[in-house]
Design an enzyme around this catalytic site. Structure first.
Site, PDB file in Angstrom:
ATOM      1  N   PRO A 101      -2.538  -3.134 -14.447  1.00 42.35           N
ATOM      2  CA  PRO A 101      -4.071  -2.428 -14.740  1.00 42.35           C
ATOM      3  C   PRO A 101      -4.379  -1.526 -13.932  1.00 42.35           C
ATOM      4  CG  PRO A 101      -3.652  -4.976 -14.481  1.00 42.35           C
ATOM      5  CD  PRO A 101      -2.789  -4.359 -13.290  1.00 42.35           C
ATOM      6  N   GLY A 105      -7.697  -2.571  -8.228  1.00 41.34           N
ATOM      7  CA  GLY A 105      -7.486  -2.974  -6.883  1.00 41.34           C
ATOM      8  C   GLY A 105      -5.923  -3.286  -6.947  1.00 41.34           C
ATOM      9  N   SER A 108      -1.924   0.129  -8.506  1.00 43.21           N
ATOM     10  CA  SER A 108      -1.425   1.133  -9.963  1.00 43.21           C
ATOM     11  C   SER A 108      -0.695   2.376  -9.767  1.00 43.21           C
ATOM     12  CB  SER A 108      -2.505   0.848 -10.861  1.00 43.21           C
ATOM     13  OG  SER A 108      -2.565   2.278 -11.633  1.00 43.21           O
ATOM     14  N   SER A 109      -1.860   3.304  -8.551  1.00 41.55           N
ATOM     15  CA  SER A 109      -1.468   4.207  -8.167  1.00 41.55           C
ATOM     16  C   SER A 109      -0.409   4.477  -7.604  1.00 41.55           C
ATOM     17  CB  SER A 109      -2.717   5.015  -7.827  1.00 41.55           C
ATOM     18  OG  SER A 109      -2.964   4.507  -6.823  1.00 41.55           O
ATOM     19  N   ALA A 110       0.019   3.694  -6.324  1.00 39.99           N
ATOM     20  CA  ALA A 110       1.111   3.500  -5.348  1.00 39.99           C
ATOM     21  C   ALA A 110       2.351   3.716  -6.363  1.00 39.99           C
ATOM     22  CB  ALA A 110       0.072   2.673  -4.360  1.00 39.99           C
ATOM     23  N   ALA A 111       1.792   2.310  -7.356  1.00 38.48           N
ATOM     24  CA  ALA A 111       2.927   1.828  -8.263  1.00 38.48           C
ATOM     25  C   ALA A 111       3.641   2.671  -8.899  1.00 38.48           C
ATOM     26  CB  ALA A 111       2.750   0.464  -9.247  1.00 38.48           C
ATOM     27  N   ASP A 152      -1.159   0.345   0.747  1.00 35.90           N
ATOM     28  CA  ASP A 152      -0.843   0.315  -0.344  1.00 35.90           C
ATOM     29  C   ASP A 152       0.473   1.080  -0.571  1.00 35.90           C
ATOM     30  OD1 ASP A 152      -3.530  -0.813  -1.511  1.00 35.90           O
ATOM     31  OD2 ASP A 152      -3.788   0.877  -2.876  1.00 35.90           O
TER      32      ASP A 152
HETATM   33  O1  PMV Z   1      -8.588  -0.595  -4.370  1.00 31.81           O
HETATM   34  P1  PMV Z   1      -7.475  -0.367  -3.762  1.00 31.81           P
HETATM   35  O2  PMV Z   1      -6.022  -0.896  -4.443  1.00 31.81           O
HETATM   36  O3  PMV Z   1      -6.362   1.267  -3.649  1.00 31.81           O
HETATM   37  O4  PMV Z   1      -7.229  -1.080  -2.802  1.00 31.81           O
HETATM   38  C1  PMV Z   1      -7.732  -0.283  -1.716  1.00 31.81           C
HETATM   39  C2  PMV Z   1      -8.276  -0.733   0.031  1.00 31.81           C
HETATM   40  C3  PMV Z   1      -8.677   0.221   0.605  1.00 31.81           C
HETATM   41  O5  PMV Z   1      -8.770  -0.681   2.242  1.00 31.81           O
HETATM   42  C4  PMV Z   1     -10.163   0.171   0.061  1.00 31.81           C
HETATM   43  C5  PMV Z   1      -8.419   1.101   0.995  1.00 31.81           C
HETATM   44  C6  PMV Z   1      -7.617   1.827   1.607  1.00 31.81           C
HETATM   45  O6  PMV Z   1      -6.244   2.554   1.784  1.00 31.81           O
HETATM   46  O7  PMV Z   1      -7.055   0.170   2.513  1.00 31.81           O
END
Ligand code: PMV
Length: 318
Positions: A101, A105, A108-111, A152
């Site tokens: 999704p 959190g 998803s963008s990294a995947a 990520d």
């Molecule tokens: O929201 P996500 O899944 O991209 O996680 C971000 C994690 C943070 O610690 C808030 C930012 C980071 O770059 O580590």
């Protein structure tokens, strides 16, 4: 010519989000049940440089060169192409699908970037190491999130549980005693860029106060690592609860997330917290007995989706 497909998992941050941006450690695990997939289909009739992106879920169908310079899909292809100019690439269509999704959190963008860079590199005849892949995904993450820590791209590219700290060699975490968590979607989109910026503003206004919060999050991550390595996962519950309290101090929690966290605890979870950037997105809860009932209770209290997932060391190819 064959098509080139690659996939990459989502991820869950167990401990340490936000403080990780300020040099503290964090613990993340791949979420192997959700994946992004990218397929590059060569277009032998097409002219050089004719690349079409087809991402029905975004929804987006567009020639790559029509996307803005900073579009993450364009940036990912540029990372894969390296020195080669986009207009000199072989014609192809790139299909992207993801069940991770978005804006919640779960990475998803990294995947999506990881799957895209891996498949496009294979299309160009290059095989990247996991570290090379992670470095390229990091460049795309910078465009999307501003000042990412790198957690990520690392957990998603290596697909292994990690104890991560900026400027420190990656530590792959062994998990002698697997455990289970519930992942529950609040149904409200998170906003990592905004959350990271909000924490930065607070830290700049009151550096001493927020430095203490980051330090305490770092300490509890090290403690969590000790409990995981020692085969005492039940001890993680109290650490999750404390991490959540500190995330609330950082201002990245919301009443909706807190109501789900409370619901998980009252139904018997050993501990619970938000996961990822916050301001929406998912909560996680450590569970032992009665996991199904806790999931049900979370759904009754407004989670749009709640499911149990194991946290274990698993070979992503198995
Ligand atoms: O929201 P996500 O899944 O991209 O996680 C971000 C994690 C943070 O610690 C808030 C930012 C980071 O770059 O580590």
């Amino acid at each position: 010519m064959p098509a080139f497909t690659a996939s990459a998992p989502g991820k869950v941050i167990l401990f340490g989000e936000h403080a990780v941006v300020y040099g503290q450690p964090a613990i993340a695990v791949p979420l192997l049940s959700t994946r992004a997939r990218a397929t590059v289909i060569p277009d032998v009739q097409g002219s050089t440089g004719e690349i079409v992106i087809d991402a029905p879920q975004l929804p987006l169908t567009s020639p790559l060169l029509d996307l803005g310079q900073n579009h993450p899909l364009r940036a990912a292809v540029e990372q894969a192409a390296g020195e080669i100019d986009l207009s000199g690439l072989p014609a192809c269509k790139i299909q992207i699908n993801s069940d991770v999704p978005a804006a919640s959190g779960l990475g998803s963008s990294a995947a999506v970037s990881t799957a895209l860079i891996r498949s496009f590199s294979a299309f160009l005849g290059q095989r990247l190491t996991d570290q090379e892949l992670s470095d390229k995904v990091f460049e795309v993450e910078k465009i999307q999130h501003g000042t990412p820590s790198g957690i990520d791209n690392t957990v998603v590219s290596f697909q292994r549980p990690i104890f991560f700290q900026i400027d420190t060699p990656i530590e792959f975490l062994s998990i002698p005693k697997p455990f289970r968590i519930i992942i529950a979607d609040s149904g409200i989109q998170g906003n990592t860029r905004l959350a990271v910026q909000g924490v930065r503003d607070k830290w700049q206004r009151e550096p001493e106060q927020y430095r203490k919060v980051f330090d305490e999050i770092g300490d509890l991550c090290r403690n969590a690592r000790t409990q995981i390595l020692g085969g005492n996962p039940d001890q993680l519950g109290a650490l999750m609860d404390r991490n959540q309290a500190l995330l609330e101090e950082l201002g990245v929690s919301t009443p909706e997330l807190e109501s789900l966290i409370q619901a998980a605890r009252e139904a018997g979870a050993l501990g619970a917290k938000l996961s990822g950037g916050g301001l929406g997105g998912h909560v996680i809860a450590l569970v032992n007995e009665g996991a199904d009932q806790i999931c049900q209770h979370l759904t009754d209290k407004g989670a749009v989706n709640a499911y149990i997932t194991p946290v274990e060391e698993r070979n992503p190819d198995s």
